[in-house]
Design an enzyme around this catalytic site. Structure first.
Site, short mmCIF file in Angstrom:
data_model
loop_
_atom_site.label_atom_id
_atom_site.label_comp_id
_atom_site.label_asym_id
_atom_site.label_seq_id
_atom_site.Cartn_x
_atom_site.Cartn_y
_atom_site.Cartn_z
N ALA B 13 -81.76 15.38 -18.05
CA ALA B 13 -82.21 14.18 -17.36
C ALA B 13 -83.26 13.44 -18.19
O ALA B 13 -83.75 13.96 -19.18
CB ALA B 13 -82.77 14.55 -16.00
N CYS B 14 -83.57 12.25 -17.72
CA CYS B 14 -84.59 11.39 -18.34
C CYS B 14 -85.87 12.16 -18.60
O CYS B 14 -86.32 12.87 -17.71
CB CYS B 14 -84.86 10.21 -17.40
SG CYS B 14 -86.22 9.17 -17.86
N PRO B 15 -86.51 12.09 -19.73
CA PRO B 15 -86.21 11.21 -20.86
C PRO B 15 -85.37 11.87 -21.96
O PRO B 15 -85.31 11.35 -23.07
CB PRO B 15 -87.62 10.92 -21.40
CG PRO B 15 -88.35 12.22 -21.22
CD PRO B 15 -87.76 12.85 -19.97
#
Lengths: 159, 75
Positions: B13-15
């Site tokens: 997931a982000c980042p």
């Protein structure tokens, strides 16, 4: 490529979720090739604390602070729904479930990406924190260190 | 298309898709194309914005069974 842009974040808060937001932005900005600095002041300094217990010379008040404040990023509470320590466990479960990156790893990644982590020395004195208690590879500075970076910064955040 | 490298950024997931893409792109030479596979819903807007700001070219993107694919040419 144009001139290097700068992202400066002041991390004032000492909660896991707020620090996580700061470190996600910092890592993202580093991927944007920004020159990134996080200034840790007041409760934000706890994100830089080493997790091991240390026996250092401190006065009564400083010892009390050391005991009451979280020893490192992983021990921080969350800003909403902390539920006396149950909240952070919930958040960490959700982070795992959604493949997000836990805060201690975000901090390691920031160092790896050459994000400058700065500890505010004045508030270190107030809270009785000593350099030996904080992570290796960080810098120390005051308001001028922040302003020097911030005056030509492109992104400036206070978290 | 001259695909120099395929980056697997699935399941993070982000980042992370952004950080991994940046790292992989560093090793490429100008004109070479990086193919990225990601499952993070934010990857599409993130990588589009990143490519634009970093002077690279997002040549194409595609979605295939929940996997987003991107082809970015190094600028």
């Amino acid at each position: 490529m144009t001139d290097t842009k700068k992202t400066n974040i002041i991390l004032f808060s000492g909660e896991y979720d707020k620090a996580m937001a700061a470190y996600i932005i910092a890592n993202g900005a580093a991927a944007y090739d920004h020159d990134v600095t996080i200034f840790h002041t007041f409760w934000g300094l706890n994100a830089l604390r080493k997790s091991e217990k240390m026996h250092l010379k401190k006065n009564v008040l400083e010892r009390a602070f050391a005991k009451m404040m979280p020893r490192g990023a992983d021990k921080m509470g969350i800003s909403k729904m902390n539920f006396a320590g149950f909240g952070p466990k919930m958040i960490k479960d959700v982070i795992k479930k959604h493949n997000a990156v836990p805060l201690p790893e975000l901090i390691d990644m920031a160092l790896e990406q050459e994000v400058n982590l700065v500890a505010c020395t004045m508030t270190m004195d107030l809270l009785g924190l000593q350099e030996r208690e904080l992570l290796d590879g960080i810098e120390y500075g005051g308001v001028a260190a922040y302003l020097g970076e911030a005056e030509d910064g492109n992104v400036n955040l206070f978290i | 298309m001259n695909i120099a490298k395929v980056l697997d950024a699935k399941g993070v997931a982000c980042p992370m898709p952004l950080v991994k893409t940046k790292k992989a792109m560093k090793e490429l030479r100008a004109g070479e194309v990086l193919e990225i596979h990601a499952t993070d819903n934010g990857a599409k807007s993130d990588l589009t914005a990143w490519a634009k700001s970093s002077g690279h070219d997002l040549i194409d993107s595609d979605e295939d069974g929940g996997v987003f694919k991107f082809w970015i040419q190094k600028g």
